[in-house]
Design an enzyme around this catalytic site. Structure first.
Site, PDB file in Angstrom:
ATOM      1  N   LYS A 212       0.838  -1.197   0.000  1.00 27.59           N
ATOM      2  CA  LYS A 212       0.000   0.000   0.000  1.00 27.59           C
ATOM      3  C   LYS A 212       0.878   1.255   0.000  1.00 27.59           C
ATOM      4  O   LYS A 212       0.661   2.172  -0.761  1.00 27.59           O
ATOM      5  CB  LYS A 212      -0.934  -0.027   1.221  1.00 27.59           C
ATOM      6  CG  LYS A 212      -1.844   1.164   1.303  1.00 27.59           C
ATOM      7  CD  LYS A 212      -2.815   1.057   2.464  1.00 27.59           C
ATOM      8  CE  LYS A 212      -3.539   2.387   2.646  1.00 27.59           C
ATOM      9  NZ  LYS A 212      -4.463   2.383   3.765  1.00 27.59           N
ATOM     10  N   GLU A 218      10.392  -4.741   4.691  1.00 26.42           N
ATOM     11  CA  GLU A 218      10.516  -6.127   4.218  1.00 26.42           C
ATOM     12  C   GLU A 218      10.256  -6.201   2.717  1.00 26.42           C
ATOM     13  O   GLU A 218      11.006  -6.814   1.955  1.00 26.42           O
ATOM     14  CB  GLU A 218       9.510  -7.040   4.938  1.00 26.42           C
ATOM     15  CG  GLU A 218       9.739  -7.213   6.423  1.00 26.42           C
ATOM     16  CD  GLU A 218       9.085  -6.131   7.264  1.00 26.42           C
ATOM     17  OE1 GLU A 218       8.743  -5.046   6.723  1.00 26.42           O
ATOM     18  OE2 GLU A 218       8.911  -6.357   8.479  1.00 26.42           O
ATOM     19  N   GLY A 271      -4.855  -1.773   4.978  1.00 25.12           N
ATOM     20  CA  GLY A 271      -4.003  -2.853   4.473  1.00 25.12           C
ATOM     21  C   GLY A 271      -4.634  -4.228   4.674  1.00 25.12           C
ATOM     22  O   GLY A 271      -4.669  -5.062   3.769  1.00 25.12           O
ATOM     23  N   ARG A 272      -5.171  -4.477   5.862  1.00 26.16           N
ATOM     24  CA  ARG A 272      -5.712  -5.815   6.164  1.00 26.16           C
ATOM     25  C   ARG A 272      -7.104  -6.030   5.565  1.00 26.16           C
ATOM     26  O   ARG A 272      -7.690  -7.082   5.746  1.00 26.16           O
ATOM     27  CB  ARG A 272      -5.697  -6.058   7.675  1.00 26.16           C
ATOM     28  CG  ARG A 272      -6.366  -4.987   8.505  1.00 26.16           C
ATOM     29  CD  ARG A 272      -5.991  -5.106   9.981  1.00 26.16           C
ATOM     30  NE  ARG A 272      -6.494  -3.991  10.772  1.00 26.16           N
ATOM     31  CZ  ARG A 272      -5.856  -2.844  10.954  1.00 26.16           C
ATOM     32  NH1 ARG A 272      -4.687  -2.638  10.370  1.00 26.16           N
ATOM     33  NH2 ARG A 272      -6.378  -1.887  11.709  1.00 26.16           N
ATOM     34  N   GLU A 357      -4.736  -6.904  14.773  1.00 16.00           N
ATOM     35  CA  GLU A 357      -4.226  -5.581  14.379  1.00 16.00           C
ATOM     36  C   GLU A 357      -5.370  -4.559  14.434  1.00 16.00           C
ATOM     37  O   GLU A 357      -5.161  -3.387  14.716  1.00 16.00           O
ATOM     38  CB  GLU A 357      -3.601  -5.619  12.976  1.00 16.00           C
ATOM     39  CG  GLU A 357      -2.696  -4.431  12.703  1.00 16.00           C
ATOM     40  CD  GLU A 357      -1.897  -4.538  11.400  1.00 16.00           C
ATOM     41  OE1 GLU A 357      -2.469  -4.284  10.330  1.00 16.00           O
ATOM     42  OE2 GLU A 357      -0.697  -4.856  11.448  1.00 16.00           O
ATOM     43  N   HIS A 388      -4.146 -33.236  16.909  1.00 13.30           N
ATOM     44  CA  HIS A 388      -2.955 -34.000  17.292  1.00 13.30           C
ATOM     45  C   HIS A 388      -1.876 -33.082  17.842  1.00 13.30           C
ATOM     46  O   HIS A 388      -0.707 -33.468  17.905  1.00 13.30           O
ATOM     47  CB  HIS A 388      -2.452 -34.790  16.083  1.00 13.30           C
ATOM     48  CG  HIS A 388      -3.493 -35.751  15.590  1.00 13.30           C
ATOM     49  ND1 HIS A 388      -3.626 -37.034  16.098  1.00 13.30           N
ATOM     50  CD2 HIS A 388      -4.498 -35.597  14.704  1.00 13.30           C
ATOM     51  CE1 HIS A 388      -4.653 -37.628  15.503  1.00 13.30           C
ATOM     52  NE2 HIS A 388      -5.201 -36.771  14.663  1.00 13.30           N
ATOM     53  N   LYS A 498       9.472  -0.834  14.641  1.00  5.56           N
ATOM     54  CA  LYS A 498      10.085  -0.498  13.343  1.00  5.56           C
ATOM     55  C   LYS A 498      11.154   0.577  13.532  1.00  5.56           C
ATOM     56  O   LYS A 498      12.239   0.510  12.961  1.00  5.56           O
ATOM     57  CB  LYS A 498       9.026   0.065  12.385  1.00  5.56           C
ATOM     58  CG  LYS A 498       8.024  -0.927  11.850  1.00  5.56           C
ATOM     59  CD  LYS A 498       7.175  -0.220  10.762  1.00  5.56           C
ATOM     60  CE  LYS A 498       5.891  -0.946  10.470  1.00  5.56           C
ATOM     61  NZ  LYS A 498       4.999  -0.228   9.573  1.00  5.56           N
TER      62      LYS A 498
HETATM   63  O1  F6P Z   1       2.495  -4.026   9.959  1.00  8.26           O
HETATM   64  C1  F6P Z   1       1.859  -2.857   9.658  1.00  8.26           C
HETATM   65  C2  F6P Z   1       1.324  -2.782   8.273  1.00  8.26           C
HETATM   66  O2  F6P Z   1       1.158  -1.430   8.007  1.00  8.26           O
HETATM   67  C3  F6P Z   1       0.021  -3.546   8.031  1.00  8.26           C
HETATM   68  O3  F6P Z   1      -1.074  -2.876   8.523  1.00  8.26           O
HETATM   69  C4  F6P Z   1       0.051  -3.678   6.549  1.00  8.26           C
HETATM   70  O4  F6P Z   1      -0.881  -4.622   6.089  1.00  8.26           O
HETATM   71  C5  F6P Z   1       1.497  -4.090   6.340  1.00  8.26           C
HETATM   72  O5  F6P Z   1       2.214  -3.320   7.280  1.00  8.26           O
HETATM   73  C6  F6P Z   1       2.033  -3.883   4.958  1.00  8.26           C
HETATM   74  O6  F6P Z   1       1.965  -2.548   4.565  1.00  8.26           O
HETATM   75  P1  F6P Z   1       2.170  -2.129   3.048  1.00  8.26           P
HETATM   76  O7  F6P Z   1       1.085  -2.741   2.247  1.00  8.26           O
HETATM   77  O8  F6P Z   1       2.120  -0.637   3.050  1.00  8.26           O
HETATM   78  O9  F6P Z   1       3.520  -2.629   2.612  1.00  8.26           O
END
Ligand code: F6P
Length: 529
Positions: A212, A218, A271-272, A357, A388, A498
């Protein structure tokens, strides 16, 4: 846009006090076996059909008076007005001044003539943009499906840019294009992307950079590593544009990265809650445009149910009220998700983000500390695997863990003969938790029973049912957050870690521990190269 929160916090209502008294008088000692013995209609009374999802709530620690009080609580909290505010595009995400309009992503396109007069501009304009992007996305998906050169699609994203699409693609694997393999890379641990790249050929691979913000550490780390790998394998900058697409709201950053094919979305999609947007491109590639539209239609049917069903037969609301009853009165700290479906194996992970979240908050929407608990811990594994592993604890441990079973009436296409064995186990576990089995001579073999569970049943795992199931969970989370008086759409709790990681990373090279606490300093010295 001005917005005045129509909600009343749950602990400030008359129903909350009445529920407290009711819990002390009758709730605490409630016995499921006695309840079934006294009421031959209990199953009918506490089960219901919602779009694509049948729910049996009868094995929960509730009776008619409890449900009446819980529904009264929902009314006093202003749940319906708050829901209507979300569906009107009000900026209910007050800490970020944003609307929460993921539901708009699955709303059908308006008929050309009769546009809804009462809708606000953000909704009317949003819907037009939604359908323009959806059409472009589905066209792109069909192009990729038709492109025989592309066999491997790698989605690079994390959190909401990974969990939803990954869960859905796995769930609908029976419908996947047979010549397309979909891979999901999220972790900044190079082992994940590295081991995948070893088996890929650049000319056969399409990378989807899903973020987003297009700034997530990452995702950007993995995106750069994928680009370096692609160029090192003889790919040119020019060919890169054919093999890298971006799914993001940050079009500028995607362009700077060198991507020319970008699908956008909007800041009012959390995002979620984003799998219905451009973030859903891997789903559309896997199951095709028609399948994706069916997923949206299933979710839209659940939206309509949530908006129009009376509270007493509104499934997301009933589930949210159960969550509150267990969390704030019984004090149960977690809920275990038990999908008896290999296809739904990533549902618990997806729900961990969606629920925790969203509702793992310790202050109300105005920032005041809360005197009560919010989100339960969500955890689980698909059945029968969980049986199990941890079901021992769920049957006999001192903590009561409500379990949510999910089963399918029809199994998947492979080895259908095994399906009755799978669902028999789901039924058996729910029954065993409820009935228990006393053993007079041996405590080890004794089951207390009276352990609550819900049972959700889908006809089959198809796009429409899955869409409805996911939307059910989204609205349940919304309803719980509304009752608890919190903002379910921000996630400030992820920020501190972060920031600290950004400070620590260069120290790993220099060994600098200045200003750190003794524990972090000690560990850093051992980790420093
Ligand atoms: O971990 C926080 C967060 O902002 C989530 O809410 C989101 O889904 C994820 O990181 C990834 O964010 P982006 O889509 O901006 O990379």
């Amino acid at each position: 846009m001005s917005f005045s929160d129509p909600r009343t916090r749950c602990d400030r209502t008359g129903a909350w006090a009445a529920l407290r008294a009711h819990y002390e008088r009758a709730g605490r000692g409630f016995d499921l076996r006695a309840a079934f013995a006294q009421d031959a209609q209990r199953f009918e009374r506490f089960s219901q059909q919602a779009p694509h999802v049948f729910a049996d709530l009868s094995k929960n620690l509730i009776d008619a008076p409890t449900e009446t009080l819980l529904l009264e609580l929902a009314r006093e909290c202003g749940l319906e007005a708050y829901r209507d505010a979300m569906f009107a595009g009000a900026p209910i995400n007050n800490t970020e001044q944003r609307a929460a309009m993921h539901w708009l992503l699955r709303k059908p396109a308006p008929a050309q003539s009769g546009q809804v007069q009462t809708a606000t501009n953000i909704v009317v304009n949003g819907l037009r943009d939604v359908h323009a992007t959806l059409d472009a996305m589905l066209q792109l998906a069909e192009q990729v499906r038709a492109d025989e050169a592309i066999t491997d699609i790698v989605n690079i994203g994390i959190g909401g840019s990974d969990l939803g699409p990954a869960m859905v693609v796995k769930a609908l694997d029976d419908l996947r294009h047979p010549a397309k393999r979909l891979h999901f890379v999220s972790n900044v641990d190079g082992m994940e992307l590295g081991s995948l790249l070893r088996g890929l050929r650049p000319e056969r691979t399409l990378f989807l950079i899903a973020s987003k913000t297009f700034t997530t550490l990452e995702t950007m780390t993995n995106a750069h590593a994928a680009r370096d790998w692609f160029l090192a394998q003889g790919g040119s900058q020019e060919r890169l544009t054919r093999h890298f697409y971006a799914l993001t709201t940050n079009l500028e950053a995607a362009a700077e990265f060198g991507i020319t094919t970008t699908l956008g979305f909007w800041d009012w999609v959390g995002g979620r809650y984003s799998l219905w947007s451009a973030i859903g491109l891997p789903i559309a590639i896997a199951i095709g445009a028609q399948g994706f539209r069916e997923l949206l239609a299933g979710a839209h049917a659940m939206d309509a149910h949530f908006c129009s069903a009376p509270l007493a037969s509104n499934l997301p609301v009933r589930l949210a009220l159960l969550d509150l009853w267990y969390r704030n009165f019984f004090g149960f700290t977690s809920r275990s998700m038990a999908p008896y479906s290999h296809g739904l194996r990533r549902l618990p992970a997806y729900l961990q983000q969606l629920e925790m979240e969203s509702n793992g908050k310790g202050v109300d929407a105005q920032g005041a500390p809360l005197p009560y608990a919010t989100s339960p811990v969500i955890w689980g594994e698909p059945g029968t695997n969980g049986q199990h592993a941890f079901f021992q604890m769920i049957h006999q441990g001192p903590d009561v863990v409500p379990v949510e079973f999910i089963a399918l009436r029809e199994g998947g296409r492979d080895l259908p003969g095994q399906h009755p064995r799978l669902v028999a186990n789901a039924l058996a576990q729910a029954r065993a938790l409820m009935t228990g089995r006393p053993h007079e001579d041996c405590g080890h073999r004794s089951f207390s029973g009276n352990r609550p569970s819900s049972f959700l049943l889908l006809e089959r795992l198809d796009p429409a049912s899955l869409g409805a199931l996911i939307a059910l969970y989204e609205h349940r989370v919304f309803a719980s957050g509304a009752l608890w008086g919190i903002n379910s759409f921000d996630q400030w709790g992820v920020e501190l870690g972060k920031t600290i990681a950004r400070d620590l990373e260069p120290r790993l090279a220099t060994g600098d521990t200045e200003g750190l606490d003794a524990s972090t300093a000690g560990l850093l010295r051992r980790l420093a190269s």
